[in-house]
Each structure stands twice: as structure tokens, then as C-alpha cells.
Design a protein around this motif. Structure first.
Motif, PDB file in Angstrom:
ATOM      1  N   GLY A 108       0.864  -1.177   0.000  1.00 33.84           N
ATOM      2  CA  GLY A 108       0.000   0.000   0.000  1.00 33.84           C
ATOM      3  C   GLY A 108       0.894   1.217   0.000  1.00 33.84           C
ATOM      4  N   THR A 161       1.037   4.796  -2.864  1.00 35.84           N
ATOM      5  CA  THR A 161       1.299   5.727  -1.749  1.00 35.84           C
ATOM      6  C   THR A 161       2.766   6.160  -1.783  1.00 35.84           C
ATOM      7  OG1 THR A 161      -0.465   4.970  -0.314  1.00 35.84           O
ATOM      8  CG2 THR A 161       1.311   6.186   0.741  1.00 35.84           C
ATOM      9  N   TRP A 221      -3.906  -2.587  -4.843  1.00 34.70           N
ATOM     10  CA  TRP A 221      -4.141  -1.140  -4.885  1.00 34.70           C
ATOM     11  C   TRP A 221      -4.202  -0.717  -6.365  1.00 34.70           C
ATOM     12  CZ3 TRP A 221      -3.101  -2.960  -0.217  1.00 34.70           C
ATOM     13  CH2 TRP A 221      -3.157  -2.168   0.928  1.00 34.70           C
ATOM     14  N   ASN A 257      -8.379  -2.199  -2.998  1.00 43.59           N
ATOM     15  CA  ASN A 257      -8.194  -1.270  -1.901  1.00 43.59           C
ATOM     16  C   ASN A 257      -8.820   0.086  -2.201  1.00 43.59           C
ATOM     17  OD1 ASN A 257      -6.737  -0.717   0.736  1.00 43.59           O
ATOM     18  ND2 ASN A 257      -5.951   0.967  -0.529  1.00 43.59           N
ATOM     19  N   GLU A 258      -9.876   0.411  -1.457  1.00 46.35           N
ATOM     20  CA  GLU A 258     -10.424   1.766  -1.407  1.00 46.35           C
ATOM     21  C   GLU A 258     -10.828   2.370  -2.748  1.00 46.35           C
ATOM     22  OE1 GLU A 258      -7.484   4.019   0.738  1.00 46.35           O
ATOM     23  OE2 GLU A 258      -7.984   3.074   2.630  1.00 46.35           O
ATOM     24  N   TRP A 271     -12.917   3.410   2.778  1.00 44.66           N
ATOM     25  CA  TRP A 271     -12.796   4.191   4.006  1.00 44.66           C
ATOM     26  C   TRP A 271     -13.801   5.326   4.230  1.00 44.66           C
ATOM     27  CZ3 TRP A 271     -12.038   9.353   3.347  1.00 44.66           C
ATOM     28  CH2 TRP A 271     -11.500   9.775   2.109  1.00 44.66           C
ATOM     29  N   GLU A 293      -7.779  -2.088   7.303  1.00 45.49           N
ATOM     30  CA  GLU A 293      -6.738  -1.060   7.396  1.00 45.49           C
ATOM     31  C   GLU A 293      -7.186   0.052   8.325  1.00 45.49           C
ATOM     32  OE1 GLU A 293      -4.870   0.618   3.783  1.00 45.49           O
ATOM     33  OE2 GLU A 293      -4.651   2.467   4.922  1.00 45.49           O
ATOM     34  N   HIS A 322      -5.484   3.179  11.096  1.00 47.64           N
ATOM     35  CA  HIS A 322      -4.295   4.032  11.208  1.00 47.64           C
ATOM     36  C   HIS A 322      -4.162   4.569  12.617  1.00 47.64           C
ATOM     37  CE1 HIS A 322      -5.360   5.273   6.823  1.00 47.64           C
ATOM     38  NE2 HIS A 322      -4.736   4.118   6.846  1.00 47.64           N
ATOM     39  N   TYR A 377      -1.645   7.351  13.635  1.00 48.81           N
ATOM     40  CA  TYR A 377      -0.524   8.237  13.294  1.00 48.81           C
ATOM     41  C   TYR A 377      -0.158   9.068  14.509  1.00 48.81           C
ATOM     42  CZ  TYR A 377      -1.700   7.114   8.431  1.00 48.81           C
ATOM     43  OH  TYR A 377      -1.950   6.470   7.246  1.00 48.81           O
ATOM     44  N   TRP A 436      -1.999   0.039   8.960  1.00 47.57           N
ATOM     45  CA  TRP A 436      -1.041   0.409   7.936  1.00 47.57           C
ATOM     46  C   TRP A 436       0.082   1.145   8.634  1.00 47.57           C
ATOM     47  CZ3 TRP A 436       0.639   5.034   5.490  1.00 47.57           C
ATOM     48  CH2 TRP A 436       1.291   4.821   4.264  1.00 47.57           C
ATOM     49  N   TYR A 449       4.739   9.448   4.615  1.00 41.56           N
ATOM     50  CA  TYR A 449       4.473   8.486   5.709  1.00 41.56           C
ATOM     51  C   TYR A 449       5.694   7.617   5.994  1.00 41.56           C
ATOM     52  CZ  TYR A 449      -0.349   9.745   4.648  1.00 41.56           C
ATOM     53  OH  TYR A 449      -1.508  10.426   4.424  1.00 41.56           O
ATOM     54  N   TRP A 458      -3.445   3.400  -8.259  1.00 44.92           N
ATOM     55  CA  TRP A 458      -4.250   3.757  -7.077  1.00 44.92           C
ATOM     56  C   TRP A 458      -4.145   5.260  -6.846  1.00 44.92           C
ATOM     57  CZ3 TRP A 458      -3.162   5.690  -2.141  1.00 44.92           C
ATOM     58  CH2 TRP A 458      -4.216   5.583  -1.223  1.00 44.92           C
ATOM     59  N   TYR A 510      -0.887  10.530  -2.350  1.00 46.53           N
ATOM     60  CA  TYR A 510      -2.071  10.501  -3.220  1.00 46.53           C
ATOM     61  C   TYR A 510      -1.780  11.195  -4.532  1.00 46.53           C
ATOM     62  CZ  TYR A 510      -3.767   9.621   1.403  1.00 46.53           C
ATOM     63  OH  TYR A 510      -3.910   9.125   2.669  1.00 46.53           O
TER      64      TYR A 510
HETATM   65  C1  147 Z   1      -4.885   4.570   2.902  1.00 47.43           C
HETATM   66  C2  147 Z   1      -4.159   3.646   1.922  1.00 47.43           C
HETATM   67  O1  147 Z   1      -4.807   2.423   1.773  1.00 47.43           O
HETATM   68  C3  147 Z   1      -2.707   3.413   2.301  1.00 47.43           C
HETATM   69  O2  147 Z   1      -2.042   2.801   1.211  1.00 47.43           O
HETATM   70  C4  147 Z   1      -2.058   4.720   2.655  1.00 47.43           C
HETATM   71  O3  147 Z   1      -2.085   5.571   1.534  1.00 47.43           O
HETATM   72  C5  147 Z   1      -2.811   5.361   3.775  1.00 47.43           C
HETATM   73  C6  147 Z   1      -2.194   6.685   4.168  1.00 47.43           C
HETATM   74  O4  147 Z   1      -2.992   7.353   5.116  1.00 47.43           O
HETATM   75  O5  147 Z   1      -4.134   5.618   3.387  1.00 47.43           O
HETATM   76  O6  147 Z   1      -5.923   5.202   2.201  1.00 47.43           O
HETATM   77  C7  147 Z   1      -6.704   6.092   2.863  1.00 47.43           C
HETATM   78  C8  147 Z   1      -6.903   7.320   2.306  1.00 47.43           C
HETATM   79  C9  147 Z   1      -7.691   8.259   2.960  1.00 47.43           C
HETATM   80  C10 147 Z   1      -8.270   7.930   4.150  1.00 47.43           C
HETATM   81  C11 147 Z   1      -8.088   6.680   4.684  1.00 47.43           C
HETATM   82  C12 147 Z   1      -7.296   5.769   4.037  1.00 47.43           C
HETATM   83  N1  147 Z   1      -9.052   8.861   4.828  1.00 47.43           N
HETATM   84  O7  147 Z   1      -9.082  10.063   4.453  1.00 47.43           O
HETATM   85  O8  147 Z   1      -9.721   8.502   5.838  1.00 47.43           O
END
Ligand code: 147
Length: 638
Positions: free
Chosen positions: A34, A79, A121, A163-164, A195, A250, A252, A254, A283, A295, A497, A542
């Protein structure tokens, strides 16, 4: 099920008696990919590489995760960077390309019980003639799982759709059918791993489609921790009645330092308490990326930016995983009577094994004072001594000792902002290594002729220390039988992606200022190449338009010196489909913040090796071709 939360004199009680709706624990763990998150890990000296992998995957040693979710490589940026596909083109099939196979083998070798999950992705451009939700993509997944099984000897436990990137019940059915036909009937299919706040809405459509209900085994969604968006009661009830688990594929956390550790435990606990999620992966695992990449530190358990020195750093985060990973096993059962929020702030989740062991994981992140917790242990659970491990801001993953179960009861005082794991199991330890090499800068000067790369091993045809941001720069025999060279092997734009730009790879140190970089290139008709320098940014995750200088040569002899200025606002734009389209358009027109500083013509640009050089001295930016200055500019952008 009876939940007994007794409040007497400030003591809160939880009851470990099994209840009828207790669910199976499907693991906690981390995502690999990812983003090309292990690209530098593969280049570490063997000793440190093994240490890092032990710290993540070895049972009862470090994080000791029970679940791994990998990206199915798809050539496109996902990413941080891109991971090379096993099928760059429709006719291509390569079972040893890239490092994902290797990292999965290493993980599974350390913990044979580890569950393996995968999702894509990005995908190569030839898939479905540009349509991801296609039979091609179902077949692509199956061919990847076949290589994993037949060449690398690993069985996949679960797989996602994409993925997403939205919902396709039709695709889920195609993928289920393709998996079944290839002997992957027991691989669980999860969907749709998205998400936004409406991530569970597809369940309504799903419920009306019996074929899709049969195809999708698990309801998967992302990012529930701290968002206030959890699996709605209707979804939980329906999924429960249908025997379909809910997984958070997935999430997070952070955060820095200890805050990340306790956040991870809170995240795991809350995902179960609020969404009924029985598997949670965060992740991502190891930051084997350059610090210039997005990241590059915060979400990872280990920071591994320096394959040349072998230096790595364990983050407190790793011990957050350990509080679950060293105390639970796949297939354990949640004990709902002892899963609850604490009155004074915090949460408790309890799990038991089939043969009567139990563990309790508590966190008190939001507590202001000490709370006393009383646990009722029924006689069919182990009555042996209970080991207690604690983390707080001062010391992480510390063994406090043992308590006895007396009259079927244990009591313990929980300090605020602390994490506790209690268990009748044993063997937990705070693993680590004392001889980690110290940090050194990227070697300078540095040169690679790509000789001596005979063993694909971990690297899967990729050289040392390059990190592909998009496309795939692979070791191939050099034309004219002059050794090995690098070739960008992705022939067409991908179903990326992150919005696509152009393929590039990075190597070196983002802090270098005045230096020279050069590369020998051989162009065939229609081709082009560029050497880039002073790269101090490779996108936001992104969008991957860099900030750098670029000297470009095309086979027709056009030379350009360019300043590329990837936009900082790409990150803020994420999340809104319309805005994502705007980014895609900005990147897709090929300009992406590009400013031409100079243009020239070269004679004889194709069919022969020539040396392209970029030289930086303060504001003087110089491009040389075969040692002769061909373009010069004065610029201070980068
Ligand atoms: C996730 C992706 O799946 C990961 O590969 C990585 O890019 C990660 C970084 O934060 O994000 O994708 C998301 C993108 C946006 C959100 C959540 C996950 N969001 O805004 O809540």
C-alpha cells in the motif's frame, strides 16, 4: 450472554464466562505494501534484516503479529511507491519478480500460524482494457495466488477485491468463481475495504443479492478508529446472523512515541467494542523507505531507512502490537462478558483459547485516576498464575510479575494512561538486539554498474537502494551483451491507485545539495529517459509528482532541462471524488508543475550508450551529454 458490570465502591467487574455470541478472533497485525514499504528492507544486511523480521513476526518476541495483509503488486504507485507486477503485460508471467514473495516467506517461516491476506491497490494497464472490475483482474488475482502457492509454498487465507476504490458486487462474484475453480475455495473473500463514511452502505445492496452474499465471506472496511464511523448495528446484526465476520482491513494510528503504542491498543479494543471487528490490521509494518517518501516514519513499528549501514530503529508502536500479539492466537474466542469500556476511561477486551487459557488487554488512555478492575474467572478457565505486563509513558512492555486467582477472582489496579496485558499463558518477552549499527549517511560518492546481482533472492530482479516511485526499474541483460542494465519495464500507464504521472525511481540522499549525478542510457526509437536530482519530495501519497530538476533526452534528440514542482495541496484534496479527478487531470496532462528551463537538440540520440549528467552548484544547474555541457540554467526552486 450475561454481561456483568458491577459497580461497587468504585470497582468495575468483568466476567470471563463464555457467552453465546462470542466471536472468533481472526488476528491483529499490519499491512505490508500500500506503498512500496519494504523496498529498502530487502537491501539490508542479512543480520539486521533477520532482526527486523524477527521483531515483527516471531511469536512471543516483539510485535508477534498474527495477521499480515500484503498488497498484490500492480506496477502503479500505491502511496510511497510502486511494486512490480508478476504480469506487466497480458502474456507475461514471472514468479520471482519483486520482494513481496520474499517478505511473505520470511514472515510465514517465523510464524507458520500467521494468516495471509492480500488485496491490490493498482493494476497493470492491460487489465480489462482499462477496467479494474473485470474478468482479467479476477484471473490476475488467481495467477498471483497460484504463484504464491505453487512456487513459494504459501497458502493465502483471505483476499480482497480492491483497496479503497468503490464497490462491484459483480466483480466479487467473478473473483469468487475464479478462486473456486483454481482450488482456492477456502480462501475467504472480503469486500469492499473502503474508508469513507458510507463504507458500509453496500451491505444493503449485498443483502438483496443472494449470489453476492454467497461470494463475500467477510465484511471489510477501513479506518474506524477515532472517526466516529463504526459498523452500524444493522450491519453487525445481519453479518452476525449470516456468519460473516467484520474485519478492519486497514486502520491508522498516526502518533509519535508512547502515544502511538497506547493508541494502537485502544484502536484494537475499540474496533471490537464499537464495530465487532474480529481482525484489525494497521497500515503499515516496517518503514523500509526513504525519509523523502510520504508516511516514512509515524505509522510504522520499525524505521528502516538505511540499508547501507544496517541501522534501524524500533518505535514504541511495536510494543502496542505486542500487548495483543504475544497474548493471543488466531482462533481464540472473544469473551464478551469481559469486553467493555471502563467507567473511568479506557477499555478492556478479553479472549480465551479452546483449552481454557485466557488473556485480557486493557488500556486507560482517557482515564484520570487509578481504577480497580475485578475479573471473575469461571472454573472451566485456567486457574494458574496470571502474568501481568504493562506499558506506560516511562517504560514499555515491562513484566510486572504474577497474580493469583483467588476464589475465582483477580483484582488489579489500573493506572491512567497505561496498557496492561494479563494472561494465563507464558513465554512473553521483550525481544531486541543490542548490536544495531549506528546511523550513517548514504555512501558518497556512490556508483552501481549492476554487476554481481546473480541471485534474485529477496530482490526479485531489482537493484540495491533504488526505490521505484512509479513503474518498475528492473535488472535486465544490457543490449549488446555488455552486462546488466536497468530497464523501466512497465509498458503502459497503469490502473494506478494514486493518480498517475510518469515512471521514476529514486536513490541517494534528499539532503544532498551540490553534487553531480549521471547515468548511461541507451534509447531505442520512440523512447526517452531523464536523470533527476535535488529530489526533495516525491508526492504526498495521493499523487507522486516530485519536486526536483530533471534533464530529459528523447530518442529524436530533444533535450530539456526542467524544474518539476509537485503540488503540496495534493494531500488536502484527498477524499473527495471530484477533487481526486482534478488531481488526476493535473497529473495526466504531463505538465504537473513542470517548468522548462532550457531546450536543446542532440544529434545521434538513439541506438548508442551515452552519458547524461546533472550538476548542481548553488543556483547553477548544468546538464551534460557525454561530458559536454548541453544546457545551463540559474534557478533556486529546489
Ligand atoms: C490509505 C491507503 O490504503 C494506504 O495505502 C495509505 O495511503 C494510507 C495513508 O494514510 O491511506 O488510504 C486512505 C486514504 C484516505 C483515508 C483513509 C485511508 N481517509 O481520508 O480517511
Amino acid at each position: 450472554l450475561e454481561i456483568t458490570v458491577v459497580k461497587d465502591g468504585g470497582i468495575q467487574s468483568v466476567d470471563l464466562r463464555p457467552g453465546v455470541s462470542d466471536r472468533r478472533f481472526d488476528g491483529i497485525g499490519a499491512v505490508n505494501g500500500g506503498g512500496a514499504t519494504s523496498v529498502l528492507l530487502k537491501d539490508y544486511p542479512r543480520e539486521q534484516r533477520d532482526q527486523i523480521l524477527d521483531l515483527v513476526f516471531a511469536p512471543k518476541f516483539g510485535a508477534s503479529v498474527s495477521a499480515m495483509l500484503v498488497e498484490v503488486p500492480g506496477d502503479g504507485n500505491s502511496t510511497q511507491g510502486s511494486m512490480p507486477s508478476h504480469r506487466h503485460t497480458r502474456g507475461d508471467l514471472e514468479a520471482h519478480r519483486g520482494y513481496t514473495w520474499w517478505v511473505m516467506r520470511e514472515a510465514k517461516r517465523r510464524n507458520p500460524a500467521l494468516s495471509l491476506d492480500a488485496v491490490a491497490w493498482s493494476a497493470p494497464g492491460w487489465i480489462g482494457d482499462g477496467e479494474f472490475w473485470s474478468q482479467d483482474m479476477a484471473d490476475y488475482y488467481v495467477s498471483w495466488a497460484q504463484i504464491l502457492r505453487d512456487t513459494h509454498g504459501l497458502d493465502l487465507d483471505a483476499i480482497g477485491c480492491r483497496n479503497e476504490k468503490g464497490v462491484s458486487l459483480h466483480f466479487a462474484k467473478c473473483l469468487r468463481a475464479a478462486l473456486d475453480e483454481a482450488g482456492f475455495g477456502s480462501v475467504l473473500l472480503h469486500a469492499f475495504d473502503d474508508w469513507p463514511a458510507d463504507k458500509f452502505d453496500f451491505v444493503e445492496e449485498l443483502r438483496r443479492d443472494p449470489e453476492a452474499v454467497a461470494a463475500i465471506d467477510v465484511i471489510g472496511a477501513h479506518v474506524m478508529y477515532g472517526t466516529g464511523v463504526h459498523a452500524p448495528a444493522e450491519v453487525r446484526e445481519w453479518a452476525g446472523a449470516m456468519g460473516k465476520p467484520i474485519w478492519n482491513t486497514e486502520d491508522h494510528v498516526y502518533r509519535s512515541g508512547y502515544d502511538c503504542l497506547i493508541g494502537i491498543v485502544k484502536c484494537f479494543n475499540e474496533n471490537y467494542l464499537l464495530s465487532g471487528a474480529t481482525k484489525v490490521v494497521l497500515w503499515y509494518d516496517v518503514a523500509g523507505v526513504y525519509p523523502t517518501e510520504p508516511y516514512a516514519v509515524e505509522p510504522a513499528m520499525i524505521v528502516a531507512h538505511e540499508p547501507w549501514s544496517g541501522h534501524y530503529r524500533v518505535r514504541d508502536a511495536l510494543w502496542g502490537y505486542a500487548h495483543y500479539g504475544q497474548f493471543t492466537e488466531l482462533g481464540w474466542i472473544y469473551v464478551d462478558g469481559a469486553c467493555t469500556f471502563l467507567d473511568g476511561g479506557g477499555s478492556v477486551v478479553a479472549l480465551r483459547s479452546a483449552d481454557g487459557d485466557f488473556s485480557i488487554v486493557a488500556e486507560t488512555k482517557d482515564a484520570a485516576a487509578v481504577q480497580r478492575l475485578r475479573m471473575h474467572v469461571p472454573s472451566d478457565l485456567a486457574q494458574g498464575p496470571v502474568t501481568i505486563w504493562r506499558s506506560d509513558a516511562t517504560e514499555q512492555f515491562q513484566h510486572l510479575g504474577f497474580v493469583r486467582i483467588e476464589d475465582g477472582t483477580i483484582e488489579i489496579d489500573l493506572a491512567p494512561n497505561s496498557v496492561y496485558s494479563l494472561s494465563t499463558t507464558s513465554g512473553q518477552r521483550k525481544g531486541g538486539f543490542v548490536d544495531v549499527p549506528s546511523s550513517t549517511p548514504f555512501p558518497f560518492p556512490y556508483r552501481d554498474t549492476f554487476a554481481g546481482y546473480d541471485d534474485p533472492g529477496a530482490r526479485g530482479f531489482l537493484p540495491r537502494f533504488t526505490a521505484d516511485i512509479a513503474g518498475a526499474f528492473e535488472l535486465v541483460p544490457a543490449p549488446g551483451d555488455v552486462g546488466t542494465c536497468l530497464r523501466q519495464t512497465v509498458p503502459a500507464p497503469t490502473l494506478s491507485w494514486a493518480p498517475d504521472w510518469r515512471p521514476y525511481t529514486i536513490i541517494g540522499d534528499g539532503d544532498w545539495g551540490d553534487y553531480e549525478v549521471s547515468v548511461s542510457v541507451l534509447l531505442e526509437p520512440g523512447e526517452g529517459a531523464a536523470v533527476m536530482g535535488r529530489i526533495n519530495h516525491v508526492g504526498t501519497g495521493y499523487g507522486f509528482i516530485p519536486r526536483c530538476y530533471l534533464f530529459e533526452l528523447t530518442a529524436d534528440g530533444t533535450c530539456r532541462l526542467v524544474s518539476v514542482n509537485g503540488k503540496e495541496d495534493q494531500r488536502e484534496l484527498v477524499g473527495d471524488a471530484e477533487q481526486r479527478a482534478v488531481i488526476a487531470a493535473a497529473a495526466g496532462d504531463g505538465t504537473g508543475g513542470e517548468r522548462t528551463l532550457g531546450k536543446a537538440r542532440a544529434t545521434d540520440a538513439q541506438g548508442r550508450w551515452q552519458r547524461m549528467t546533472l550538476r548542481f552548484a548553488g543556483a547553477d544547474i548544468t546538464a551534460l551529454l557525454d561530458g559536454e555541457v548541453i544546457l545551463e540554467a540559474v534557478d533556486t526552486t529546489h
